[in-house]
Write an enzyme that holds these catalytic residues in place. Sequence first.
Site, PDB file in Angstrom:
ATOM      1  N   CYS A 126       0.806  -1.230   0.000  1.00 56.04           N
ATOM      2  CA  CYS A 126       0.000   0.000   0.000  1.00 56.04           C
ATOM      3  C   CYS A 126       0.836   1.276   0.000  1.00 56.04           C
ATOM      4  CB  CYS A 126      -0.954   0.002   1.188  1.00 56.04           C
ATOM      5  SG  CYS A 126      -0.280  -0.721   2.681  1.00 56.04           S
ATOM      6  N   HIS A 235      -2.794   5.951   4.858  1.00 55.57           N
ATOM      7  CA  HIS A 235      -1.361   6.158   5.079  1.00 55.57           C
ATOM      8  C   HIS A 235      -0.970   7.553   4.565  1.00 55.57           C
ATOM      9  CE1 HIS A 235      -1.170   2.060   6.157  1.00 55.57           C
ATOM     10  NE2 HIS A 235      -0.521   1.542   5.135  1.00 55.57           N
TER      11      HIS A 235
HETATM   12  C1  11C Z   1       1.033  -2.054   6.626  1.00 59.29           C
HETATM   13  N1  11C Z   1       1.870  -1.898   4.348  1.00 59.29           N
HETATM   14  O1  11C Z   1       0.506  -0.944   6.569  1.00 59.29           O
HETATM   15  C2  11C Z   1       1.438  -2.798   5.374  1.00 59.29           C
HETATM   16  C3  11C Z   1       0.287  -3.683   5.017  1.00 59.29           C
HETATM   17  O2  11C Z   1       3.064  -6.128   2.133  1.00 59.29           O
HETATM   18  O3  11C Z   1       0.960  -6.089   1.667  1.00 59.29           O
HETATM   19  C4  11C Z   1       0.476  -4.469   3.749  1.00 59.29           C
HETATM   20  C5  11C Z   1       1.588  -5.459   3.833  1.00 59.29           C
HETATM   21  C6  11C Z   1       1.882  -5.933   2.457  1.00 59.29           C
HETATM   22  O4  11C Z   1       1.227  -2.661   7.657  1.00 59.29           O
END
Ligand code: 11C
Length: 336
Positions: A126, A235
């Site tokens: 993401c 995010h």
């Molecule tokens: C998080 N980016 O916010 C991560 C979630 O490699 O698909 C997704 C983890 C991934 O913790």
Amino acid sequence: MKIAVVGATGLVGGEILKVLEERNFPVTELLAVASERSVGKEVTFKGKQIKVIGFEEAIAAKPEIAIFSAGGGTSLELAPRFAEAGITVIDNSSAWRMDPTKKLVVPEINAGELTREDKIIANPNCSTIQMVVVLNPLHKKYKVKRVVVSTYQSVTGTGKAAVDQLFSERAGDHSKGKVYPHQIDLNVLPHIDVFLDNGYTKEEMKMTNETKKIMGDDSIAVTATTVRIPTIGGHSEAVNIEFENEFDLDEVRQILSEAEGVILQDDPKKALYPMPLTAHGKDETFVGRIRRDESQPKTLNLWIVADNLRKGAATNTVQIAEFLAKHDLVGVAQAV
Ligand code: 11C
Ligand code: A2P
């Protein structure tokens, strides 16, 4: 099209169901798949209750596309089983992303590489997706040399149990099973995914490695610090971009205002800038706080926010499915 959603009871799975419905994806039958412990439970799709089934039943039903969001281990084990049955898998986990035989796709950038032979297609992390949709149009014009990024990531990125931890702590209950090694409410954790031998976390290295692969340019240097904060809407990222070539700030704003999937929110005097609260539930990536880095030439600072469950996960996978459907890229290749 018959579509399976593997991980349909999870946070991202639930969002995939919503996005398929909202974008009017031509679903003739929806197969909701989860672990054995959820078989028989129900999820809602287009106002109807759908019974959750196991993966064997889903493979036997031969959907054209299976969208996976059930963790890396499940993907490693099950995606090849679906693919062998001729089903095109779009996988949200990190399991296949850096496999050189698999495409890592953000539709605005590289969906054109997809062919009917791609049976397991990887969806990026993401925090990487929202960064590259902004970087790519600028890279085409000015060539990105180096990126320094710090993230402020939503607990929804960790799944349902993490959202429960945050709200339990907020209600004063610290007894619930801990997803994070520390309290997350009223705190900030410079720790996402596991630590590696080089001192970075896996999340940080995903941002470095996936960016090069999606943008098709190994020369782009990316260094990241990824941080979990007690929010749920999306995010956020503070991004410092050094270009090979000089840029004009108005032209940067123009390029970003025209970029596919990007919405410019950049009027600081009116307190207009992207925030998780306003990005929540939206499919686009928001960018603002666009300004020159005055400490060195050819360098830009900006602020990017997107709903990690949407563009960072569900929306991106559904957009890949839309591309496959539009270009007739699912099903077994016809012999010529
Ligand atoms: C998080 N980016 O916010 C991560 C979630 O490699 O698909 C997704 C983890 C991934 O913790
Ligand atoms: P289940 O609800 O049965 O555990 P989240 O990241 O929000 O926790 O969601 C993870 C999703 O992945 C859930 O839908 C979960 O189903 C699903 N899942 C976990 N393991 C498997 C598995 N072995 N097969 C299919 N789905 C799985």
